[in-house]
Design a protein around this motif. Structure first.
Motif, PDB file in Angstrom:
ATOM      1  N   LEU A  42       5.647  -4.525   8.158  1.00 30.11           N
ATOM      2  CA  LEU A  42       6.656  -5.176   9.070  1.00 30.11           C
ATOM      3  C   LEU A  42       5.997  -6.792   9.074  1.00 30.11           C
ATOM      4  O   LEU A  42       4.481  -6.715   9.169  1.00 30.11           O
ATOM      5  CB  LEU A  42       6.413  -4.570  10.394  1.00 30.11           C
ATOM      6  N   GLU A  74      10.223  -8.695  13.568  1.00 28.93           N
ATOM      7  CA  GLU A  74       9.544  -7.701  14.702  1.00 28.93           C
ATOM      8  C   GLU A  74       9.313  -8.779  15.985  1.00 28.93           C
ATOM      9  O   GLU A  74       9.095  -8.245  16.954  1.00 28.93           O
ATOM     10  CB  GLU A  74       8.569  -7.147  14.228  1.00 28.93           C
ATOM     11  N   ASN A 123       5.471   2.850   1.396  1.00 28.45           N
ATOM     12  CA  ASN A 123       6.251   3.695   1.848  1.00 28.45           C
ATOM     13  C   ASN A 123       6.217   5.241   1.395  1.00 28.45           C
ATOM     14  O   ASN A 123       6.165   6.214   2.318  1.00 28.45           O
ATOM     15  CB  ASN A 123       7.857   3.451   1.608  1.00 28.45           C
ATOM     16  N   GLU A 149      -0.215   3.725  10.213  1.00 30.94           N
ATOM     17  CA  GLU A 149       1.284   3.945   9.946  1.00 30.94           C
ATOM     18  C   GLU A 149       2.008   3.037   9.927  1.00 30.94           C
ATOM     19  O   GLU A 149       3.189   2.983   9.496  1.00 30.94           O
ATOM     20  CB  GLU A 149       1.748   5.228  10.785  1.00 30.94           C
ATOM     21  N   ALA A 150       1.532   1.926  10.314  1.00 29.16           N
ATOM     22  CA  ALA A 150       2.680   0.564  10.305  1.00 29.16           C
ATOM     23  C   ALA A 150       1.423  -0.786  10.229  1.00 29.16           C
ATOM     24  O   ALA A 150       0.412  -0.734  11.038  1.00 29.16           O
ATOM     25  CB  ALA A 150       3.228   0.529  11.568  1.00 29.16           C
ATOM     26  N   GLU A 185       5.757  -2.679  -1.262  1.00 25.64           N
ATOM     27  CA  GLU A 185       6.353  -1.831  -0.362  1.00 25.64           C
ATOM     28  C   GLU A 185       6.638  -0.385  -0.650  1.00 25.64           C
ATOM     29  O   GLU A 185       6.342   0.465   0.193  1.00 25.64           O
ATOM     30  CB  GLU A 185       7.484  -2.665   0.517  1.00 25.64           C
ATOM     31  N   ASN A 237       4.304   7.012   3.623  1.00 25.85           N
ATOM     32  CA  ASN A 237       4.562   6.704   5.146  1.00 25.85           C
ATOM     33  C   ASN A 237       3.985   5.753   5.934  1.00 25.85           C
ATOM     34  O   ASN A 237       3.640   5.802   7.060  1.00 25.85           O
ATOM     35  CB  ASN A 237       4.458   7.904   5.832  1.00 25.85           C
ATOM     36  N   LYS A 262       4.510   1.751   7.274  1.00 25.63           N
ATOM     37  CA  LYS A 262       5.451   0.754   7.267  1.00 25.63           C
ATOM     38  C   LYS A 262       5.085  -0.568   7.149  1.00 25.63           C
ATOM     39  O   LYS A 262       3.823  -0.880   7.838  1.00 25.63           O
ATOM     40  CB  LYS A 262       6.407   0.919   8.423  1.00 25.63           C
TER      41      LYS A 262
END
Length: 102
Positions: free
Chosen positions: A96, A101, A89, A68-69, A85, A92, A94
């Motif tokens: 980073l 971060e 998206n 999910e990320a 991106e 769902n 992400k």
């Protein structure tokens, strides 16, 4: 939430993993990793950003693993995945970067 951290052989990646303090973190790298690092299951070999289908390979990997990320630490992968991106998206996922971060 399953999280993928790239550049698994870097100190910054391990620093982030420790900050996240989660069992759902998977470390990955497209560079050579010793087999003993890959066998425990929390470290995977990622597609090479030089591949023409890199973005789709990464999306498939993320969907298969329920990621999910993604935390990106290497410039080539960052450039390619940030261009996609919107696609990530839609699923769902992400994207980073180390800059926003850490």
């Amino acid at each position: 939430m399953n999280i993928l951290i790239t550049a698994a052989n870097s100190a910054l990646a391990y620093k982030l993993k420790n900050q996240l303090n989660s069992d759902d973190v998977v470390m990955g790298d497209h560079m050579d990793l010793p087999d003993f690092m890959l066998k425990p299951g929390k470290m995977i070999r990622l597609p090479d950003p030089k591949s023409v289908s890199y973005t789709h390979e990464m999306l498939t990997l993320c969907l298969d693993m329920g990621i999910e990320a993604i935390y990106l630490f290497r410039e080539p992968e960052t450039q390619l995945l940030l261009k996609a991106e919107t696609l990530f998206n839609e699923y769902n996922i992400k994207i980073l970067t180390k800059v926003n971060e850490l």
